[in-house]
Enzyme design. Sequence first.
Site, PDB file in Angstrom:
ATOM      1  N   CYS A 110       0.797  -1.220   0.000  1.00 46.86           N
ATOM      2  CA  CYS A 110       0.000   0.000   0.000  1.00 46.86           C
ATOM      3  C   CYS A 110       0.832   1.273   0.000  1.00 46.86           C
ATOM      4  O   CYS A 110       0.289   2.335   0.222  1.00 46.86           O
ATOM      5  CB  CYS A 110      -0.889  -0.015   1.230  1.00 46.86           C
ATOM      6  SG  CYS A 110       0.038  -0.297   2.732  1.00 46.86           S
TER       7      CYS A 110
HETATM    8  C1  LIG Z   1       0.656  -5.077   3.672  1.00 49.04           C
HETATM    9  S1  LIG Z   1       1.876  -6.309   3.649  1.00 49.04           S
HETATM   10  C2  LIG Z   1       0.930  -7.752   4.011  1.00 49.04           C
HETATM   11  C3  LIG Z   1       0.775  -8.048   5.473  1.00 49.04           C
HETATM   12  C4  LIG Z   1       0.133  -9.380   5.823  1.00 49.04           C
HETATM   13  N1  LIG Z   1      -1.183  -9.529   5.270  1.00 49.04           N
HETATM   14  C5  LIG Z   1       0.070  -9.589   7.324  1.00 49.04           C
HETATM   15  O1  LIG Z   1      -1.029  -9.577   7.879  1.00 49.04           O
HETATM   16  O2  LIG Z   1       1.122  -9.768   7.968  1.00 49.04           O
HETATM   17  C6  LIG Z   1       2.232  -6.475   1.953  1.00 49.04           C
HETATM   18  C7  LIG Z   1       3.280  -7.522   1.624  1.00 49.04           C
HETATM   19  O3  LIG Z   1       3.417  -7.670   0.211  1.00 49.04           O
HETATM   20  C8  LIG Z   1       4.736  -8.109  -0.053  1.00 49.04           C
HETATM   21  N2  LIG Z   1       5.038  -7.926  -1.492  1.00 49.04           N
HETATM   22  C9  LIG Z   1       5.294  -6.773  -2.145  1.00 49.04           C
HETATM   23  N3  LIG Z   1       5.496  -6.990  -3.455  1.00 49.04           N
HETATM   24  C10 LIG Z   1       5.381  -8.334  -3.654  1.00 49.04           C
HETATM   25  C11 LIG Z   1       5.515  -9.170  -4.779  1.00 49.04           C
HETATM   26  N4  LIG Z   1       5.773  -8.674  -5.999  1.00 49.04           N
HETATM   27  N5  LIG Z   1       5.353 -10.492  -4.613  1.00 49.04           N
HETATM   28  C12 LIG Z   1       5.098 -11.025  -3.375  1.00 49.04           C
HETATM   29  N6  LIG Z   1       4.964 -10.267  -2.254  1.00 49.04           N
HETATM   30  C13 LIG Z   1       5.100  -8.935  -2.398  1.00 49.04           C
HETATM   31  C14 LIG Z   1       5.576  -7.257   0.879  1.00 49.04           C
HETATM   32  O4  LIG Z   1       6.847  -7.860   1.116  1.00 49.04           O
HETATM   33  C15 LIG Z   1       4.681  -7.192   2.129  1.00 49.04           C
HETATM   34  O5  LIG Z   1       5.054  -8.150   3.079  1.00 49.04           O
END
Ligand SMILES: C[S@@+](CC[C@H](N)C(=O)[O-])C[C@H]1O[C@@H](n2cnc3c(N)ncnc32)[C@H](O)[C@@H]1O
Length: 323
Positions: free
Chosen positions: A83
């Site tokens: 985000c």
């Molecule tokens: C808002 S966090 C999610 C948090 C999770 N739902 C929790 O409750 O702990 C978004 C996540 O997306 C991951 N992310 C970003 N780009 C990504 C990609 N291209 N592929 C996989 N994961 C990705 C980031 O590393 C981050 O951990």
Amino acid sequence: MASKHDVVRGRKRPKVVSLFTGCGGSDAGLIDANYEIVFANDLSPYAKDLYLANLPNTEYRCEDIATIKSFPVADLLVGCYPCQGFSQGGARISGRKVNYLYRQFDRALRQIKPRAFVVENVSGMQRSDFIHLLNNQIIRFRMAGYSVDYRILNAANYGVPQQRRRIFIVGIRSDLEFQYSFPAPTHTGESSAKFATVKDALQGLPTWPSGEFLEQKFHWYYMSRNRRCEWAEPSKTIVSNARHMPLHPISPRLHKIGPDKWDWATDGEPRRFSYREAARLQGFRHDWKFPDTGAIREKYKAIGNAVPPPLFMHIGESLNGLW
Ligand SMILES: C[S@@+](CC[C@H](N)C(=O)[O-])C[C@H]1O[C@@H](n2cnc3c(N)ncnc32)[C@H](O)[C@@H]1O
């Protein structure tokens, strides 16, 4: 006293594919609501270590989602795509590539065709300069065959000791004709349903946990708003950037000295919440373990990015009629 698992014992555990899983805030909540996480994915190695130190029974693939060609069968798909582009702390540029990761979620949704899906994201997605992206997500999910609803929920209304407003998008596969309702608040702040407080959450923790909080100057941007709450209140929002972490209530009070300008009003040494305190304020289990494979900023980041587990547990339970 009966545990959460006893209450739902006897019902089959719905299977979940979790995308953008991070350290597992959403998954911990779903496990408490008796779901089974069959597949998780994130590209952050430390988020994966943190997850598996606490939730060891999940297959967790640590790689870019774009490289994953096929997903397992599941009843529920969850994903909280990043985000930075929409959030207060982010650059708020709607054209940033990171804002389009929902297309990857949509790809998984069309492949898996689960009975339901849940997305969480920052409430800034509703801002006028981003609303086209939110609308585009909803149109895509409807075209994929889902009836979609969204709402801003505040974690403090679900027993989490923190003011945290986030948007939740819930989709139910249209052929199921299930009428979805968001979970009703359990904590309203009224005397009969008081908010959980910082004092409740931090009980038993040391006052100065050496090495567990960021010791860095409070720069002008930090001092542009009041980052401190009282012991008897829920905390301000736990963020992923360690520098912007709110103040522990042992810190001096702040008073406003001008537009977007605050200063210390009393004596004493200020400090930010530690990453362990931040985890408690997010509603993680009190024995949540932090492996030593990451630096302090990575610990803060994974915890600040997480969805509060108790809130996601309520979301999971609100879908119970579907299984
Ligand atoms: C808002 S966090 C999610 C948090 C999770 N739902 C929790 O409750 O702990 C978004 C996540 O997306 C991951 N992310 C970003 N780009 C990504 C990609 N291209 N592929 C996989 N994961 C990705 C980031 O590393 C981050 O951990």
